[in-house]
Design an enzyme around this catalytic site. Structure first.
Site, PDB file in Angstrom:
ATOM      1  N   LEU A 152       0.814  -1.216   0.000  1.00 47.87           N
ATOM      2  CA  LEU A 152       0.000   0.000   0.000  1.00 47.87           C
ATOM      3  C   LEU A 152       0.846   1.264   0.000  1.00 47.87           C
ATOM      4  O   LEU A 152       0.564   2.212  -0.733  1.00 47.87           O
ATOM      5  CB  LEU A 152      -0.929   0.008   1.221  1.00 47.87           C
ATOM      6  CG  LEU A 152      -2.082  -0.988   1.191  1.00 47.87           C
ATOM      7  CD1 LEU A 152      -2.824  -0.955   2.517  1.00 47.87           C
ATOM      8  CD2 LEU A 152      -3.026  -0.688   0.049  1.00 47.87           C
ATOM      9  N   ALA A 153       1.890   1.293   0.827  1.00 51.79           N
ATOM     10  CA  ALA A 153       2.705   2.507   0.933  1.00 51.79           C
ATOM     11  C   ALA A 153       3.453   2.760  -0.372  1.00 51.79           C
ATOM     12  O   ALA A 153       3.393   3.860  -0.926  1.00 51.79           O
ATOM     13  CB  ALA A 153       3.684   2.387   2.101  1.00 51.79           C
ATOM     14  N   ARG A 160      -4.879  -4.290  21.260  1.00 49.66           N
ATOM     15  CA  ARG A 160      -4.310  -5.597  20.968  1.00 49.66           C
ATOM     16  C   ARG A 160      -3.321  -6.096  22.012  1.00 49.66           C
ATOM     17  O   ARG A 160      -3.308  -7.277  22.339  1.00 49.66           O
ATOM     18  CB  ARG A 160      -3.620  -5.536  19.608  1.00 49.66           C
ATOM     19  CG  ARG A 160      -4.644  -5.391  18.516  1.00 49.66           C
ATOM     20  CD  ARG A 160      -4.015  -5.357  17.165  1.00 49.66           C
ATOM     21  NE  ARG A 160      -5.082  -5.388  16.174  1.00 49.66           N
ATOM     22  CZ  ARG A 160      -4.886  -5.260  14.867  1.00 49.66           C
ATOM     23  NH1 ARG A 160      -3.674  -5.097  14.401  1.00 49.66           N
ATOM     24  NH2 ARG A 160      -5.902  -5.308  14.048  1.00 49.66           N
ATOM     25  N   ARG A 182      -0.009  -0.493  17.996  1.00 50.45           N
ATOM     26  CA  ARG A 182      -0.841   0.013  16.902  1.00 50.45           C
ATOM     27  C   ARG A 182      -2.294  -0.385  17.107  1.00 50.45           C
ATOM     28  O   ARG A 182      -2.582  -1.520  17.488  1.00 50.45           O
ATOM     29  CB  ARG A 182      -0.353  -0.556  15.564  1.00 50.45           C
ATOM     30  CG  ARG A 182      -1.220  -0.150  14.390  1.00 50.45           C
ATOM     31  CD  ARG A 182      -0.637  -0.602  13.071  1.00 50.45           C
ATOM     32  NE  ARG A 182      -0.652  -2.047  12.883  1.00 50.45           N
ATOM     33  CZ  ARG A 182      -1.735  -2.760  12.579  1.00 50.45           C
ATOM     34  NH1 ARG A 182      -2.910  -2.181  12.464  1.00 50.45           N
ATOM     35  NH2 ARG A 182      -1.649  -4.066  12.404  1.00 50.45           N
TER      36      ARG A 182
END
Lengths: 290, 663
Positions: free
Chosen positions: B13-14, B298, B414
């Site tokens: 994606l990046a 998480r 994250r």
């Protein structure tokens, strides 16, 4: 691919129990243009293995069944969860993804597992094939939404849940090539670079050869995906032009093998039927527009 | 001056969003990738992508709250301006992906549907079935293909990044890469090199990451001098399906759609789970975290699942730790509509239908919050200044890092569905600065003397030949990798102890020593996966050392980094006065720890082969750090005390300002 090997329990190989073994027969080829040959391997059985973990053990061991040191078998893989489309091969004769091919199920078919590279693409080495023709198909049918740019212009068009549910399955096509392998009309095209031919000239000649060949179910389905998108359909005619040109939809022999082997269950024959109808209408319209 | 050229390493994606934006801005892009870019690891992202949206906005949500959730979830270990900028861009990015044709799930009226993810109380996550990452990647892949056909981009698929090329001033002027089919080397002159190579899961052996996630590209940049930030922060995803070749992700969206985590109250209850009555089930996350329930961040969910199996002995199975993740109370039709992709994975790989039988899951290494250290320029509005060449630049001028391989956005932990956002955002955002960075140079990289590239290329060729020429009979690189993975998983994931970390560091040095004596079994020069793997294995050791040393030195608990020896318990007193005193002491300790440890770890390669660690202060000017109190006993009181303190600090500050103005 880069292939780490992990035995879930390395100590178990030393246990007194009779070690169950998996026998594997692999059709190898060292490089393009070379003869292929069969090679047998034996791998210790572990519960829940898939074909990837078998290949990982083979790469780590680098010995044939007769104990002879051999170069590790080369194969393609990446995600190992059947979503990247890398690891397509012929497993016991069937085209499928190696990651989701579970050994226990395969052993129900017979005592030995047979692995072969896909037959419709040029072999690079062993089980690795060159699928650039497949991606060329996506270029040909302009499988994209022709947006102006990537700046902010607000949200995309409103889309009903029904339209989304129609488009989503087509959009899960991972370009694995199973549909092409199974298609009688999709035949291998393997141009060889001539002596003294410049790389660019060869690339151009190869592309020409690809473009005359059948574009295949995956690309037809992508063309239909984008022809149904409110913005994508703005260049619907260009896609239909490709689909009615040489290598287009008229080459489909309606064998329907594609839909039977698609690992994602994409309704490829429905896309092909839609494409056929659209192409006919478009041809008639063009006749009258002249 | 010749047209500027940029080399992008990695087509997830990046890398794809950077390529798309650069091509649009008229820059010629070479895009290299280990795999065809459409097969990049981003396809594995399942759940969705976060952003404030029209619906949540009317429920009180805002970009600021998304920003706040992200830094709070990340335990304040990230510079705030880039995170603020990312949250501000969120709505625009979702809109863009929507325009590019991503088939986001829809509401009956035709708007994008949203689901709730961990660490937030809003339904902020847009999704496309349970294959959102795949769908986003395809949309970008399609746009880049379009640019490729137009001649603005050249893709080099099945190519490996070996080293950056640095000029006499230490500026990056290109890279040396290798064709993994013909094994030929090639130098790429580039006015900027952007690394977008993703995570380094293979350092842990098996993880939820793809086979290309070796971390080799960032390790090679680090070995050439690029600093590495917060390496010790590795996210262990709470729910994965254990497998011999890989630990397959079971998305957080399974819980976002109502999935419940539980274990039988009777250890290893042999009954069919569907027949175990409610009263005999322990929904431990719901029990312990009544506010967030199954959607705690998480790191917390992971520790709880680990704890319930390892320390409380309540694992579902005796010889293999796992808990139930239960969807069976949700109608099948709804499951198929929203979670089909991930349920299919479970069904295919486990041979069991998760619509009728609870899944068995356990945590697995999933994401690296740390990565190459990158710079940014703060804007007047407290965000990131668009167009600044400093944005996303590593400590090597001209070398940039974006996506999972930078350390910028996620701090110590994250939040789910924030990675897709950070990848696309950093790719789009960095482009204008990358171009500006090249404009100051007196000549383009293509005009650099050929000897600069030739000598760098020869160095890589020599390394390759040396590897092929190692005598046979040496150690097997795959066996060394297995040992490395087992070691790192044992000591550097959910629970960390200093004695283990110190011993593991020495063991990694021994493994590295073994690697130098390992031999490849294939010495050919055609599609030699064996030598490519062996090379990337050699580059895992520097990363393993960064992770271990950073973890060893960091004597605290923060986000994913958990050291029981330094954990601070909640309140235990029942008497209100004592409890108040405890809360005060808790806050004193928190303040002292913040002073000592609210700093990024920065690793640089030392001459002796060991990482040199320094610490960097963090820009927390927008949101003052506060205790992260999810589920802690006494959280309300601690929060109250902390608020009072903050208020008095603020009052003191404003009084000082008034006094200063008066004089």
């Amino acid at each position: 691919m880069i292939a780490p090997a992990h035995s879930s329990d390395p100590s178990s190989s030393g246990s007194g129990e009779e070690q169950r073994a998996i026998r594997v027969r692999i059709l190898r080829q060292d490089a393009p243009g070379q003869e292929s040959y069969w090679e047998r391997h034996v791998v210790p059985y572990e519960p829940n293995m898939n074909v990837i973990s078998v290949l990982q053990r083979i790469a780590a061991g680098a010995r044939a069944a007769d104990g002879r040191p051999v170069a590790p078998v080369a194969w393609d893989c990446n995600c190992l969860e059947e979503v990247c489309g890398s690891c397509t091969m012929l497993i016991n004769g069937a085209t499928r993804m190696a990651c989701s091919a579970l050994v226990d199920r395969l052993l129900e078919d017979g005592e030995e597992i047979e692995l072969r590279p896909m037959s419709k693409f040029p072999v690079v080495r062993d089980l690795v094939v060159d699928r650039r023709r497949l991606f060329r198909g996506l270029e040909k049918v302009k499988a994209w939404v022709p947006v102006d740019d990537s700046y902010d212009h607000g949200a995309g068009p409103r889309i009903s849940p029904e339209e989304q549910e129609d488009a989503y399955p087509l959009s899960t096509c991972m370009s694995c090539g199973c549909c092409l392998e199974a298609c009688p009309q999709y035949v291998k095209i393997e141009p060889v670079r001539r002596d003294g031919e410049a790389p660019e000239a060869f690339a151009e000649r190869r592309q020409g050869a690809f473009d005359r060949g059948f574009v295949g179910a995956h690309a037809i389905s992508q063309a239909m995906l984008f022809n149904s998108h409110p913005t994508g359909k703005m260049i619907a005619d260009e896609r239909l032009e490709t689909l009615t040109a040489p290598g287009g939809i008229q080459m489909c022999g309606n064998a329907q093998n594609c839909v039977a082997v698609c690992p994602k269950g994409i309704p490829l024959t429905r896309s092909i039927a839609r494409a056929g109808r659209s192409a006919t209408l478009w041809a008639i319209k063009r006749l009258f527009d002249r | 001056m010749a047209q500027p050229r940029v080399l992008v390493v990695g087509g997830g994606l990046a890398g794809l969003s950077a390529t798309m934006r650069l091509a649009e801005l008229g820059v010629a892009v070479d895009l290299i990738s280990l795999v065809p870019v459409k097969r990049s690891h981003s396809v594995c992202a399942q759940g969705g992508i976060n952003s404030v949206n029209a619906l949540t906005r009317q429920q009180g949500d805002s970009e600021w709250k998304h920003f706040d959730d992200t830094v709070y979830g990340g335990d304040f270990l990230q510079h705030q301006p880039p995170v603020k900028e990312m949250a501000d861009w969120g709505p625009r990015i979702i809109d863009l992906m929507d325009r590019l044709g991503v088939p986001f799930n829809r509401t009956p009226e035709g708007f994008r549907d949203q689901r709730r993810f961990g660490g937030t109380l809003y339904k902020r996550t847009a999704f496309a079935g349970a294959t959102t990452g795949q769908q986003l990647l395809y949309a970008l892949d399609e746009q880049v293909r379009r640019h490729e056909v137009a001649g603005r981009v050249k893709k080099w698929e099945f190519w490996d990044f070996l080293a950056p090329v640095l000029d006499g001033h230490g500026r990056c002027r290109g890279a040396i890469c290798q064709d993994l089919v013909s094994m030929q080397f090639r130098s790429f002159a580039a006015d900027a090199v952007i690394l977008a190579s993703g995570g380094c899961g293979l350092v842990f052996g098996r993880s939820t990451m793809s086979m290309a996630c070796t971390g080799s590209a960032i390790s090679r940049a680090y070995q050439h001098g690029a600093a590495y930030g917060n390496g010790e922060f590795i996210q262990v995803h709470p729910t994965a399906i254990p497998g011999a070749d890989k630990l397959r992700l079971m998305s957080e969206s399974a819980r976002g759609e109502g999935g419940r985590v539980w274990v039988p109250r009777t250890p290893q209850d042999p009954r069919d789970p569907t027949t175990i009555p409610e009263s005999e089930r322990f929904y431990f996350l719901e029990d312990r975290y009544p506010k967030y329930k199954n959607l705690v961040p998480r790191d917390i969910a992971t520790r709880e699942i680990f704890d319930i199996c390892v320390n409380e002995g309540l694992s579902v199975e005796r010889d293999r730790p796992c808990v139930y993740l239960d969807l069976t109370h949700i109608p099948r039709q709804e499951l198929d509509r929203k979670l089909h992709g991930i349920l299919e994975i479970y069904e295919k790989f486990q041979g069991v239908d998760p619509r009728s039988v609870p899944m068995k899951i356990f945590p697995a290494v999933h994401y690296s919050m740390g990565g190459l250290w990158v710079d940014y320029q703060r804007s007047a509005g407290g965000g990131m200044e668009e167009g600044s060449p400093r944005n996303h630049q590593t400590t090597i001028p001209g070398l940039y890092a974006i996506g999972e391989c930078d350390y910028q956005y996620h701090g110590a932990n994250r939040l789910g569905a924030n990675s897709l956002l950070s990848c696309i955002f950093s790719g789009l955002f960095c482009a204008s600065g990358v171009i500006a960075g090249g404009e100051g140079a007196s000549r383009t990289a293509a005009e650099e003397p050929a000897r600069l590239f030739d000598s760098a290329l020869r160095r890589e060729q020599d390394r390759h030949e040396a590897l092929l020429g190692r005598r046979g009979g040496g150690d097997n690189p795959y066996a060394i990798h297995q040992d490395l993975g087992a070691l790192m998983t044992r000591v550097a994931t959910v629970v960390r102890r200093n004695d283990q970390l110190a011993a593991a560091y020495d063991e990694v040095c021994t493994l590295e020593e073994r690697w130098t004596r390992s031999a490849v079994s294939d010495t050919g020069n055609w599609t030699n996966q064996n030598v490519t793997f062996t090379k990337s294995l050699g580059d895992m050791f520097p990363l393993a050392k960064i992770i271990l040393k950073g973890a060893l030195l960091r004597d605290e608990c923060r986000g994913a980094h958990f050291k029981p020896a330094f954990s601070v318990p909640g309140l235990s007193a029942t008497d209100p006065v004592d409890r108040r005193r405890e809360a005060e002491a808790w806050c004193d300790r928190f303040a002292a720890n913040t002073e000592r440890w609210l700093k990024s770890t920065v690793a640089r390669p030392g001459a002796d082969g060991h990482p040199q660690i320094t610490y960097e202060d963090i820009d927390t000017s927008l949101i003052p750090p506060r205790p992260r109190l999810y589920g802690l006993v006494g959280a309300d009181l601690i929060e109250e005390v902390w608020r009072e303190r903050q208020a008095s600090v603020a009052e003191g500050a404003s009084r000082a300002t008034v006094a200063a103005a008066a004089t």
